[in-house]
Design a protein around this motif. Structure first.
Motif, PDB file in Angstrom:
ATOM      1  N   SER A 174       0.479  -1.284   0.038  1.00 20.12           N
ATOM      2  CA  SER A 174       0.057  -0.012   0.156  1.00 20.12           C
ATOM      3  C   SER A 174       0.698   1.258   0.027  1.00 20.12           C
ATOM      4  N   THR A 175       0.389   1.822  -0.443  1.00 25.27           N
ATOM      5  CA  THR A 175       1.029   3.615  -0.144  1.00 25.27           C
ATOM      6  C   THR A 175       1.545   4.160   0.724  1.00 25.27           C
ATOM      7  N   VAL A 176       0.343   3.956   1.849  1.00 24.69           N
ATOM      8  CA  VAL A 176       1.209   4.291   3.600  1.00 24.69           C
ATOM      9  C   VAL A 176       2.311   3.087   3.986  1.00 24.69           C
ATOM     10  N   ASP A 177       2.338   1.905   3.251  1.00 27.97           N
ATOM     11  CA  ASP A 177       3.346   0.895   4.042  1.00 27.97           C
ATOM     12  C   ASP A 177       3.990   1.938   2.708  1.00 27.97           C
ATOM     13  N   TYR A 178       4.637   2.065   1.918  1.00 26.18           N
ATOM     14  CA  TYR A 178       5.540   2.730   0.970  1.00 26.18           C
ATOM     15  C   TYR A 178       6.528   3.599   1.662  1.00 26.18           C
ATOM     16  N   LEU A 179       5.418   4.595   1.879  1.00 23.30           N
ATOM     17  CA  LEU A 179       6.062   6.046   2.624  1.00 23.30           C
ATOM     18  C   LEU A 179       6.289   5.741   4.198  1.00 23.30           C
ATOM     19  N   ALA A 180       5.917   5.044   4.641  1.00 19.63           N
ATOM     20  CA  ALA A 180       6.359   4.540   6.144  1.00 19.63           C
ATOM     21  C   ALA A 180       7.727   3.963   5.775  1.00 19.63           C
ATOM     22  N   GLY A 181       7.466   2.972   4.355  1.00 12.64           N
ATOM     23  CA  GLY A 181       9.144   2.499   4.460  1.00 12.64           C
ATOM     24  C   GLY A 181      10.152   3.453   4.761  1.00 12.64           C
ATOM     25  N   LEU A 182      10.203   4.518   3.046  1.00 18.64           N
ATOM     26  CA  LEU A 182      10.559   5.057   3.227  1.00 18.64           C
ATOM     27  C   LEU A 182      11.421   6.182   3.752  1.00 18.64           C
ATOM     28  N   LEU A 183      10.481   6.295   5.005  1.00 16.60           N
ATOM     29  CA  LEU A 183      10.443   7.204   5.827  1.00 16.60           C
ATOM     30  C   LEU A 183      11.555   6.575   6.673  1.00 16.60           C
ATOM     31  N   ARG A 184      11.038   5.609   7.120  1.00 19.28           N
ATOM     32  CA  ARG A 184      11.878   4.445   7.615  1.00 19.28           C
ATOM     33  C   ARG A 184      13.139   4.039   7.552  1.00 19.28           C
ATOM     34  N   ARG A 185      14.182   3.986   6.254  1.00 22.53           N
ATOM     35  CA  ARG A 185      14.912   4.100   5.942  1.00 22.53           C
ATOM     36  C   ARG A 185      15.500   5.201   5.922  1.00 22.53           C
ATOM     37  N   HIS A 186      14.772   6.506   5.675  1.00 24.02           N
ATOM     38  CA  HIS A 186      15.858   7.650   5.712  1.00 24.02           C
ATOM     39  C   HIS A 186      16.442   8.129   7.204  1.00 24.02           C
ATOM     40  N   LEU A 187      15.576   7.897   8.435  1.00 25.39           N
ATOM     41  CA  LEU A 187      15.612   7.524   9.754  1.00 25.39           C
ATOM     42  C   LEU A 187      16.567   6.910   9.835  1.00 25.39           C
ATOM     43  N   LYS A 188      16.929   6.016   9.460  1.00 20.90           N
ATOM     44  CA  LYS A 188      18.146   5.206  10.370  1.00 20.90           C
ATOM     45  C   LYS A 188      19.329   5.005   9.616  1.00 20.90           C
ATOM     46  N   ALA A 189      18.856   6.465   7.761  1.00 20.17           N
ATOM     47  CA  ALA A 189      20.183   6.803   7.308  1.00 20.17           C
ATOM     48  C   ALA A 189      20.960   8.271   8.522  1.00 20.17           C
ATOM     49  N   ILE A 190      20.032   9.014   8.350  1.00 23.64           N
ATOM     50  CA  ILE A 190      20.068  10.034   8.853  1.00 23.64           C
ATOM     51  C   ILE A 190      20.405   9.836  10.850  1.00 23.64           C
ATOM     52  N   ARG A 191      21.075   8.710  11.054  1.00 26.15           N
ATOM     53  CA  ARG A 191      20.397   8.613  12.776  1.00 26.15           C
ATOM     54  C   ARG A 191      19.817   9.195  13.130  1.00 26.15           C
ATOM     55  N   SER A 192      18.309   9.369  12.886  1.00 27.53           N
ATOM     56  CA  SER A 192      17.230  10.002  14.197  1.00 27.53           C
ATOM     57  C   SER A 192      17.068   9.415  15.008  1.00 27.53           C
ATOM     58  N   ARG A 193      17.362   9.587  15.659  1.00 25.79           N
ATOM     59  CA  ARG A 193      16.611   8.897  17.120  1.00 25.79           C
ATOM     60  C   ARG A 193      15.640   8.756  17.365  1.00 25.79           C
ATOM     61  N   TRP A 194      14.183   9.417  16.893  1.00 29.01           N
ATOM     62  CA  TRP A 194      12.890   9.256  17.624  1.00 29.01           C
ATOM     63  C   TRP A 194      12.113  10.363  16.963  1.00 29.01           C
ATOM     64  N   ARG A 195      10.930  10.463  16.294  1.00 28.09           N
ATOM     65  CA  ARG A 195       9.909  11.174  16.438  1.00 28.09           C
ATOM     66  C   ARG A 195       9.236  10.814  16.646  1.00 28.09           C
ATOM     67  N   ILE A 196       7.849  12.039  17.215  1.00 28.63           N
ATOM     68  CA  ILE A 196       6.889  12.037  17.715  1.00 28.63           C
ATOM     69  C   ILE A 196       6.009  11.007  17.941  1.00 28.63           C
ATOM     70  N   LEU A 197       5.781  10.947  15.978  1.00 30.96           N
ATOM     71  CA  LEU A 197       4.693   9.303  16.088  1.00 30.96           C
ATOM     72  C   LEU A 197       5.957   8.735  14.920  1.00 30.96           C
TER      73      LEU A 197
ATOM     74  N   ILE B  37       8.380  14.471   0.329  1.00 31.52           N
ATOM     75  CA  ILE B  37       7.683  14.959  -0.515  1.00 31.52           C
ATOM     76  C   ILE B  37       9.640  14.627  -1.618  1.00 31.52           C
ATOM     77  N   ALA B  38      10.093  15.512  -0.624  1.00 29.86           N
ATOM     78  CA  ALA B  38      11.590  15.038  -1.046  1.00 29.86           C
ATOM     79  C   ALA B  38      12.503  13.804  -1.062  1.00 29.86           C
ATOM     80  N   LEU B  39      11.671  13.102  -0.626  1.00 25.89           N
ATOM     81  CA  LEU B  39      12.240  11.145  -0.094  1.00 25.89           C
ATOM     82  C   LEU B  39      11.425  10.653  -1.893  1.00 25.89           C
ATOM     83  N   LEU B  40      10.716  11.284  -2.002  1.00 22.67           N
ATOM     84  CA  LEU B  40       9.948  10.602  -2.790  1.00 22.67           C
ATOM     85  C   LEU B  40      10.829  10.932  -4.451  1.00 22.67           C
TER      86      LEU B  40
END
Length: 100
Positions: free
Chosen positions: A2-25, A66-69
């Motif tokens: 699904s679109t939600v799963d795709y965007l969430a996976g994209l965001l997860r990989r980005h957060l891991k790459a930039i070593r972000s510790r957490w997001r509020i959601l 949008i930048a990640l896409l």
């Protein structure tokens, strides 16, 4: 997928790459909020209040996704070359006519 799963996976990989510790959601909730804002013109203030986050955070999330896409999409030159090879005649990009 699904679109939600795709965007969430994209965001997860980005957060891991930039070593972000957490997001509020979590990324899947962020993806749902971004899609609601982009697809259904939900007001940022409404989405922020409903999810107990600030409006400025909700304002940044669509730009980030949008930048990640955009980073995953082909560049204009490559896309036009592919269209030319497949005998494409005319391409419309943002209302601009480009002969190929």
């Amino acid at each position: 997928m699904s679109t939600v799963d795709y965007l969430a996976g994209l965001l997860r990989r980005h957060l891991k790459a930039i070593r972000s510790r957490w997001r509020i959601l979590p990324p899947d909730r962020i993806a749902v909020i971004v899609l609601a804002v982009l697809r259904h013109d939900q007001l940022l203030a409404d989405m922020a209040a409903g999810n107990h986050v600030s409006e400025s955070i909700v304002r940044r999330w669509p730009d980030e996704l949008i930048a990640l896409l955009a980073a995953r999409g082909p560049r204009l030159g490559r896309a036009l070359n592919k269209i030319v090879k497949s005998d494409g005649g005319v391409v419309l990009i943002d209302g601009t006519l480009i002969p190929a």
